[in-house]
Design a protein around this motif. Structure first.
Motif, PDB file in Angstrom:
ATOM      1  N   ASP A  18       0.836  -1.204   0.000  1.00  0.00           N
ATOM      2  CA  ASP A  18       0.000   0.000   0.000  1.00  0.00           C
ATOM      3  C   ASP A  18       0.873   1.258   0.000  1.00  0.00           C
ATOM      4  O   ASP A  18       0.580   2.231  -0.707  1.00  0.00           O
ATOM      5  CB  ASP A  18      -0.916   0.014   1.227  1.00  0.00           C
ATOM      6  N   TYR A  19       1.922   1.232   0.823  1.00  0.00           N
ATOM      7  CA  TYR A  19       2.838   2.380   0.836  1.00  0.00           C
ATOM      8  C   TYR A  19       3.412   2.621  -0.563  1.00  0.00           C
ATOM      9  O   TYR A  19       3.504   3.757  -1.035  1.00  0.00           O
ATOM     10  CB  TYR A  19       3.986   2.132   1.814  1.00  0.00           C
ATOM     11  N   LYS A  20       3.820   1.534  -1.196  1.00  0.00           N
ATOM     12  CA  LYS A  20       4.405   1.662  -2.536  1.00  0.00           C
ATOM     13  C   LYS A  20       3.372   2.222  -3.516  1.00  0.00           C
ATOM     14  O   LYS A  20       3.686   3.089  -4.347  1.00  0.00           O
ATOM     15  CB  LYS A  20       4.916   0.309  -3.016  1.00  0.00           C
ATOM     16  N   ARG A  21       2.131   1.737  -3.396  1.00  0.00           N
ATOM     17  CA  ARG A  21       1.082   2.188  -4.304  1.00  0.00           C
ATOM     18  C   ARG A  21       0.768   3.682  -4.087  1.00  0.00           C
ATOM     19  O   ARG A  21       0.500   4.415  -5.041  1.00  0.00           O
ATOM     20  CB  ARG A  21      -0.187   1.343  -4.082  1.00  0.00           C
ATOM     21  N   ILE A  22       0.815   4.112  -2.819  1.00  0.00           N
ATOM     22  CA  ILE A  22       0.462   5.498  -2.485  1.00  0.00           C
ATOM     23  C   ILE A  22       1.601   6.467  -2.814  1.00  0.00           C
ATOM     24  O   ILE A  22       1.378   7.532  -3.385  1.00  0.00           O
ATOM     25  CB  ILE A  22       0.106   5.608  -0.982  1.00  0.00           C
ATOM     26  N   LEU A  23       2.823   6.090  -2.446  1.00  0.00           N
ATOM     27  CA  LEU A  23       3.947   7.031  -2.530  1.00  0.00           C
ATOM     28  C   LEU A  23       4.775   6.869  -3.799  1.00  0.00           C
ATOM     29  O   LEU A  23       5.512   7.782  -4.162  1.00  0.00           O
ATOM     30  CB  LEU A  23       4.865   6.868  -1.308  1.00  0.00           C
ATOM     31  N   SER A  24       4.675   5.698  -4.429  1.00  0.00           N
ATOM     32  CA  SER A  24       5.465   5.494  -5.634  1.00  0.00           C
ATOM     33  C   SER A  24       4.668   4.704  -6.652  1.00  0.00           C
ATOM     34  O   SER A  24       5.027   3.579  -7.028  1.00  0.00           O
ATOM     35  CB  SER A  24       6.770   4.759  -5.273  1.00  0.00           C
ATOM     36  N   PRO A  25       3.544   5.267  -7.104  1.00  0.00           N
ATOM     37  CA  PRO A  25       2.678   4.501  -8.021  1.00  0.00           C
ATOM     38  C   PRO A  25       3.366   4.154  -9.338  1.00  0.00           C
ATOM     39  O   PRO A  25       3.006   3.165  -9.969  1.00  0.00           O
ATOM     40  CB  PRO A  25       1.493   5.463  -8.250  1.00  0.00           C
ATOM     41  N   GLU A  51       1.552  13.069 -10.110  1.00  0.00           N
ATOM     42  CA  GLU A  51       2.283  14.158 -10.759  1.00  0.00           C
ATOM     43  C   GLU A  51       2.479  15.347  -9.838  1.00  0.00           C
ATOM     44  O   GLU A  51       3.337  16.188 -10.064  1.00  0.00           O
ATOM     45  CB  GLU A  51       1.519  14.590 -12.024  1.00  0.00           C
ATOM     46  N   ASP A  52       1.613  15.464  -8.779  1.00  0.00           N
ATOM     47  CA  ASP A  52       1.720  16.573  -7.834  1.00  0.00           C
ATOM     48  C   ASP A  52       2.806  16.336  -6.794  1.00  0.00           C
ATOM     49  O   ASP A  52       3.141  17.247  -6.036  1.00  0.00           O
ATOM     50  CB  ASP A  52       0.383  16.781  -7.106  1.00  0.00           C
ATOM     51  N   LEU A  53       3.308  15.121  -6.705  1.00  0.00           N
ATOM     52  CA  LEU A  53       4.248  14.764  -5.654  1.00  0.00           C
ATOM     53  C   LEU A  53       5.666  14.664  -6.190  1.00  0.00           C
ATOM     54  O   LEU A  53       5.869  14.360  -7.363  1.00  0.00           O
ATOM     55  CB  LEU A  53       3.861  13.417  -5.037  1.00  0.00           C
ATOM     56  N   PRO A  54       6.650  14.888  -5.316  1.00  0.00           N
ATOM     57  CA  PRO A  54       8.031  14.617  -5.739  1.00  0.00           C
ATOM     58  C   PRO A  54       8.243  13.114  -5.872  1.00  0.00           C
ATOM     59  O   PRO A  54       7.422  12.310  -5.425  1.00  0.00           O
ATOM     60  CB  PRO A  54       8.859  15.201  -4.587  1.00  0.00           C
ATOM     61  N   GLN A  55       9.358  12.754  -6.459  1.00  0.00           N
ATOM     62  CA  GLN A  55       9.681  11.335  -6.613  1.00  0.00           C
ATOM     63  C   GLN A  55      10.322  10.836  -5.325  1.00  0.00           C
ATOM     64  O   GLN A  55      11.441  11.210  -4.996  1.00  0.00           O
ATOM     65  CB  GLN A  55      10.636  11.136  -7.793  1.00  0.00           C
ATOM     66  N   PHE A  56       9.603  10.002  -4.588  1.00  0.00           N
ATOM     67  CA  PHE A  56      10.132   9.458  -3.341  1.00  0.00           C
ATOM     68  C   PHE A  56      10.977   8.226  -3.631  1.00  0.00           C
ATOM     69  O   PHE A  56      10.685   7.441  -4.525  1.00  0.00           O
ATOM     70  CB  PHE A  56       9.000   9.091  -2.380  1.00  0.00           C
ATOM     71  N   ASP A  57      12.036   8.077  -2.829  1.00  0.00           N
ATOM     72  CA  ASP A  57      12.910   6.907  -2.925  1.00  0.00           C
ATOM     73  C   ASP A  57      12.607   6.027  -1.718  1.00  0.00           C
ATOM     74  O   ASP A  57      12.986   6.354  -0.588  1.00  0.00           O
ATOM     75  CB  ASP A  57      14.375   7.369  -2.921  1.00  0.00           C
ATOM     76  N   ASP A 146      -4.300   9.994   1.202  1.00  0.00           N
ATOM     77  CA  ASP A 146      -3.930  11.404   1.072  1.00  0.00           C
ATOM     78  C   ASP A 146      -3.135  11.882   2.282  1.00  0.00           C
ATOM     79  O   ASP A 146      -2.245  12.735   2.178  1.00  0.00           O
ATOM     80  CB  ASP A 146      -5.180  12.274   0.906  1.00  0.00           C
ATOM     81  N   GLU A 147      -3.478  11.337   3.445  1.00  0.00           N
ATOM     82  CA  GLU A 147      -2.750  11.721   4.650  1.00  0.00           C
ATOM     83  C   GLU A 147      -1.299  11.245   4.584  1.00  0.00           C
ATOM     84  O   GLU A 147      -0.370  11.969   4.961  1.00  0.00           O
ATOM     85  CB  GLU A 147      -3.451  11.120   5.878  1.00  0.00           C
ATOM     86  N   ILE A 148      -1.081  10.029   4.071  1.00  0.00           N
ATOM     87  CA  ILE A 148       0.275   9.506   3.924  1.00  0.00           C
ATOM     88  C   ILE A 148       1.055  10.355   2.927  1.00  0.00           C
ATOM     89  O   ILE A 148       2.230  10.706   3.153  1.00  0.00           O
ATOM     90  CB  ILE A 148       0.236   8.037   3.459  1.00  0.00           C
ATOM     91  N   ARG A 149       0.418  10.683   1.805  1.00  0.00           N
ATOM     92  CA  ARG A 149       1.104  11.522   0.822  1.00  0.00           C
ATOM     93  C   ARG A 149       1.500  12.867   1.420  1.00  0.00           C
ATOM     94  O   ARG A 149       2.619  13.353   1.216  1.00  0.00           O
ATOM     95  CB  ARG A 149       0.183  11.759  -0.394  1.00  0.00           C
ATOM     96  N   GLN A 150       0.555  13.486   2.153  1.00  0.00           N
ATOM     97  CA  GLN A 150       0.823  14.793   2.731  1.00  0.00           C
ATOM     98  C   GLN A 150       1.944  14.728   3.767  1.00  0.00           C
ATOM     99  O   GLN A 150       2.835  15.602   3.817  1.00  0.00           O
ATOM    100  CB  GLN A 150      -0.453  15.346   3.383  1.00  0.00           C
ATOM    101  N   LEU A 151       1.910  13.685   4.584  1.00  0.00           N
ATOM    102  CA  LEU A 151       2.973  13.525   5.588  1.00  0.00           C
ATOM    103  C   LEU A 151       4.324  13.334   4.920  1.00  0.00           C
ATOM    104  O   LEU A 151       5.322  13.951   5.318  1.00  0.00           O
ATOM    105  CB  LEU A 151       2.661  12.322   6.487  1.00  0.00           C
ATOM    106  N   ALA A 152       4.370  12.455   3.922  1.00  0.00           N
ATOM    107  CA  ALA A 152       5.635  12.196   3.238  1.00  0.00           C
ATOM    108  C   ALA A 152       6.185  13.469   2.607  1.00  0.00           C
ATOM    109  O   ALA A 152       7.379  13.770   2.705  1.00  0.00           O
ATOM    110  CB  ALA A 152       5.446  11.113   2.171  1.00  0.00           C
TER     111      ALA A 152
END
Length: 529
Positions: A18-25, A51-57, A146-152
């Motif tokens: 789920d983390y991978k799907r949310i933060l690095s689709p 597209e609104d998020l930076p690329q997380f590693d 959305d909360e995970i994305r915002q926190l990250a």
């Protein structure tokens, strides 16, 4: 480059997915038909697309110990994680609190989010275990994507902002060390530029550097660093850009407009050592200060060669005018910051240091003005020199205590009145005390400064005596020359010439006696009219 590295520690494979799907689709090869249908029907992700998020590693660990080892390895490789999402329950190994506590021990800067579906570990116990509440968040399952994305996003941004602040502070401290090591002593312009280039190259850890100078009297030369340059010399572009810039090949160019000419320094920066944007900012600061140093050297040479008081006066008046304008702004804005809000104690100390340093510069410009001016405004009044000596000495008590120098006053018990300008005589005493304190501080024997005051009705005498290193006989006649400073390489050498000039305004004569390794005594004698 911004740090977007995130560590996920959770024993549930589905949660990690789920983390991978949310933060690095973009890392998910393709969505299933059901996922695509769900996304279309419920407009899932429409508010926060990838597209609104930076690329997380992302890095993943299924147990606490494994996550801890990844965090420690990242520190060792100088690629730390900015954020760690840590599940609170991960049987059979370490729980989330122990894992987070061990990670925090090695990485004080990492932002930690404790994720739990249970309430067996409250925030108070977590804060006690992890020490820094400003770098700890508590998130309950089930969490919203959305909360995970915002926190990250916000926590990695917070980490990067704090990292840049630390980097800038480190750079500023390094700059202070650099500028304090720069000197005006050199046989000629080429020798000075070679010295400055070496210091600048060392600051940037440059593998090689070249400087080109074109100045007055058609003087032109090129100097290299190191002096026996290995490999190709960095090319000087033609025309030279007006601003500090990064050239192809990771070259940093610093142009400098020097009195009567110009200079450029080009440094080959090591890959990955310093970001280009930081190098440009630092290069601008260094270039400005090196220009001032070079101009100061040329100005000093001009004074020695021409020995023209008119030239000195005109040049110094221009310098004083150019300094006082921004100086007034610095003092004004710093005072507004000091009084306008409630800064923390560290910021308050920094602001007060700014004000103190600016006031010191203002006193220096005042001294320069009085030294060269033929029209000094004075206010004559009946001044109690006993009270004045006591007051000035009290201002040096803390400095003497820190330097472990004994400060002794030998003054009468009754007032000693003399018609003088109180401010000018106070400055004379302060200059003499500053010199004596520095000399005594360098002494290997007894450290002592003594101020004595005598009134024999015909004249008043003030003597400032120290047990310092003394001045050699061959040097002693030169102490009255402006800009000569024995044993004080970072001083302008205005003290004694200024004291002599100010004392003369009030029928005062100044003489000095000194013995090497024994001490120095300066006497001011005011003859009563």
């Amino acid at each position: 480059m911004d740090n977007r590295r995130i560590l996920i520690i959770d024993d549930d494979p589905a949660i990690r997915e789920d983390y991978k799907r949310i933060l690095s689709p973009e890392a998910i090869p393709s969505l299933s038909k059901i996922d695509e249908l769900e996304r279309e029907l419920f407009k899932k992700g429409s508010e926060h697309s990838s597209e609104d998020l930076p690329q997380f590693d992302l890095a993943f660990a299924s147990q606490g110990r494994q996550g801890y080892e990844l965090a420690v390895q990242a520190i060792a490789e100088e690629k730390p994680f900015a954020v760690a999402f840590v599940d609170i329950r991960m049987p059979p190994g370490w729980d989330g609190m122990e894992t987070a506590s061990r990670i925090r021990f090695h990485d004080k800067d990492i932002e930690i989010v404790i994720v739990t579906a249970y309430s067996d570990k409250d925030r108070k116990s977590l804060v006690a275990a992890l020490e820094d509440p400003s770098k700890l968040l508590y998130l309950k399952k089930p969490f919203d994507p959305d909360e995970i994305r915002q926190l990250a996003h916000s926590l990695t941004e917070k980490w990067n902002l704090q990292h840049r602040e630390r980097e800038y502070r480190k750079y500023m401290e390094s700059l202070l060390d650099l500028f304090s090591s720069l000197r005006l002593e050199a046989e000629n312009e080429q020798g000075l530029l070679a010295f400055l280039l070496e210091k600048i190259a060392s600051f940037f850890h440059a593998t090689s550097a070249v400087a080109h100078y074109k100045g007055i009297h058609n003087l032109e030369f090129v100097t290299d660093y190191p002096s026996e340059l290995v490999g190709p010399r960095p090319d000087i572009p033609n025309p030279v850009p007006d601003k500090v810039s990064i050239l192809p090949g990771n070259l940093l160019l610093i142009p400098m407009k020097i009195a009567g000419g110009e200079a450029q320094a080009i440094l080959r920066l090591p890959a990955g050592k310093i970001a280009s944007a930081n190098a440009v900012v630092l290069g601008g600061i260094i270039g400005h200060n090196v220009t001032n140093i070079f101009n100061g050297y040329l100005f000093q040479r001009q004074l020695i060669e021409k020995n023209s008081s008119e030239a000195v006066g005109n040049a110094v008046y221009r310098i004083i005018h150019d300094i006082n304008n921004p100086l007034s702004a610095i003092i004004g804005f710093a005072t507004l910051i000091e009084k306008g809000r409630s800064p923390n104690e560290k910021d308050l100390r920094r602001v007060r240091n700014i004000i103190s340093a600016a006031e010191n510069i203002r006193r220096l410009t005042d001294s320069l003005h009085d030294l060269i001016s033929e029209d000094i405004h004075i206010v004559i009044d009946s001044v109690d020199l006993k009270e004045l000596v006591t007051e000035v000495a009290a201002g040096f008590a803390e400095k003497c205590m820190k330097a472990e120098v004994e400060l002794v006053l030998d003054i009468p018990s009754v007032p000693v009145l003399l018609n003088v300008d109180r401010e000018r005589i106070a400055r004379c005493l302060a200059e003499l005390l500053e010199n004596s304190l520095e000399a005594a501080d360098k002494s290997r024997a007894q450290k002592r400064v003594e101020i004595s005051l005598r009134d024999d009705h015909a004249a008043v005498t003030i003597v400032v005596k120290d047990t310092g290193v003394g001045i050699p006989p061959e040097v002693l006649p030169r102490v009255w020359m402006p800009f000569f400073s024995y044993g004080r390489k970072n001083r302008l050498g205005l003290g004694l010439p200024l004291v002599r000039k100010l004392a003369a305004l009030f029928r005062g004569e100044v003489d000095i006696s000194s013995e090497t390794n024994q001490g120095t005594s300066v006497r001011i004698t005011f003859t009563r009219s």
